[in-house]
Enzyme design. Sequence first.
Site, PDB file in Angstrom:
ATOM      1  N   GLY A 141       0.794  -1.216   0.000  1.00 49.12           N
ATOM      2  CA  GLY A 141       0.000   0.000   0.000  1.00 49.12           C
ATOM      3  C   GLY A 141       0.826   1.265   0.000  1.00 49.12           C
ATOM      4  N   TYR A 142       1.947   1.269   0.713  1.00 51.11           N
ATOM      5  CA  TYR A 142       2.778   2.468   0.762  1.00 51.11           C
ATOM      6  C   TYR A 142       3.355   2.774  -0.617  1.00 51.11           C
ATOM      7  CZ  TYR A 142       6.550   5.658   2.053  1.00 51.11           C
ATOM      8  OH  TYR A 142       7.399   6.742   2.129  1.00 51.11           O
ATOM      9  N   SER A 143       3.966   1.779  -1.249  1.00 50.53           N
ATOM     10  CA  SER A 143       4.525   1.986  -2.583  1.00 50.53           C
ATOM     11  C   SER A 143       3.444   2.392  -3.572  1.00 50.53           C
ATOM     12  CB  SER A 143       5.208   0.698  -3.067  1.00 50.53           C
ATOM     13  OG  SER A 143       6.372   0.428  -2.332  1.00 50.53           O
ATOM     14  N   LYS A 146       2.168   6.050  -2.871  1.00 53.78           N
ATOM     15  CA  LYS A 146       3.156   7.091  -3.181  1.00 53.78           C
ATOM     16  C   LYS A 146       3.399   7.186  -4.691  1.00 53.78           C
ATOM     17  CE  LYS A 146       5.207   9.391  -0.743  1.00 53.78           C
ATOM     18  NZ  LYS A 146       4.905  10.784  -0.295  1.00 53.78           N
TER      19      LYS A 146
END
Length: 331
Positions: A141-143, A146
Amino acid sequence: MSSLQRIFLTGGSGYVGRNLITSLVAQGHAVVALARSEAAARAVEQRGARAFRADLLSGDLATGMQGCHAVVHAAADTDHVAGGGRQHRVNVDGTRRVIDAAGQAGVARVLLLSTESVLASGRALPGVDERTPLPRCSIGGYSRSKAEAERVALAANSEHLAVSVLRPRFVWGRDDTTALPQLCDAARSGQLAWISGGNYLTSTTHIATLCAAVSAALRHARPGEVYFIADEQPVQFRAFITALLETQGIAAPEKSVPRALLWALASLGDALAAVSGGRVRGPLTRQQFAASAVEVTLDTRKARRELHLRDAITREQGLDELRLLRSGVRV
C-alpha cells in the site's frame, strides 16, 4: 527561488518536516506549516514556523498558502504494515488537495517528497536511476499510494505551476523519531535479525543532505522532473545498521534468517491480511521486506548535476554526531 521566500510546508511536525523548518528558517525563509492539532502547532512553532491550523484532507489549504512562493509537500502516511484506505486518502487524495490548493493560491512551485519505494517489487534494485519505470504491480500500500501521488502531482505540472519530485532513501541522522527508535526497540527485544547475512548494499540519506536537497530543488529543479536523493556512496546494510545501533550503545545481533523464508512468510501474511480484511497478519509484510531485505542503491548523478547537490555531512560525521548527542554533548 530567490534569496528570501515564503514557503508552505505540510508534514512539518514529523521528523523530516521539523528539520526542514530549522533549515529553511536558518536560511532566512518564512515558513508556514500545516498543523492539524495543538501539539503539531507547538512543534512547528518551536522550530520557527508559523502554524496554519487545518487538516490535510478537510481544511482550507489555499488560505494558508496565500502569499507563498512555494509549497513543500512532506506529509505522508508511511505505514509499511496496514496500508489501506486511510493511507490512500492521505497520500493520494492529500496530494491532490495540496496541488489544487496551490493552484488556487497562485503558488509558483510545488515540491513533492516521495520515496524510492515507488519502485519496490521485492527484487533487488541496484543502481537505479530516474529512467527506471514504475513496476506494474506495487509491492504494498505504501509503494502503491506514493506512486499514485507522484502521478497526481506530475500531471498537474504546467506553465503556471512547476511541480517536481524528490525520492530519498532511508533518511537518518539527528532527531530521528522513526527508523532509529524502531531499530533500537527491535534489537533490545531480540526481534532484529539479519536477512541472509545482511551483506547487501543500501543507499541512505542523511537528514541534512535531504534538507540541502530541498533547498537546492526549490532553486534549480526542472518542472515535471523526478530526482533521487541519497548520500553519495552506498554502504553495506549490516555494517550501517550495526554502526547506527552502536551510536545508541546497543550491540547488533548475530542471528540471520534466509531471505527465501522471509519472502514466503511475507507473501503468506499479505494473503491472510487480504482475505481477513486485515484481522490476521504475518510477522512482516512484503512492503517491509522490500525496504530492508534486498539491495536498493540509487544513482544520484542527475540530482548532483542539475540541483548541484552535495552531501551536507559525511556518513561518519553523521554517526559521530549521534554518538555525541547520546553522550549529552550539544552539537
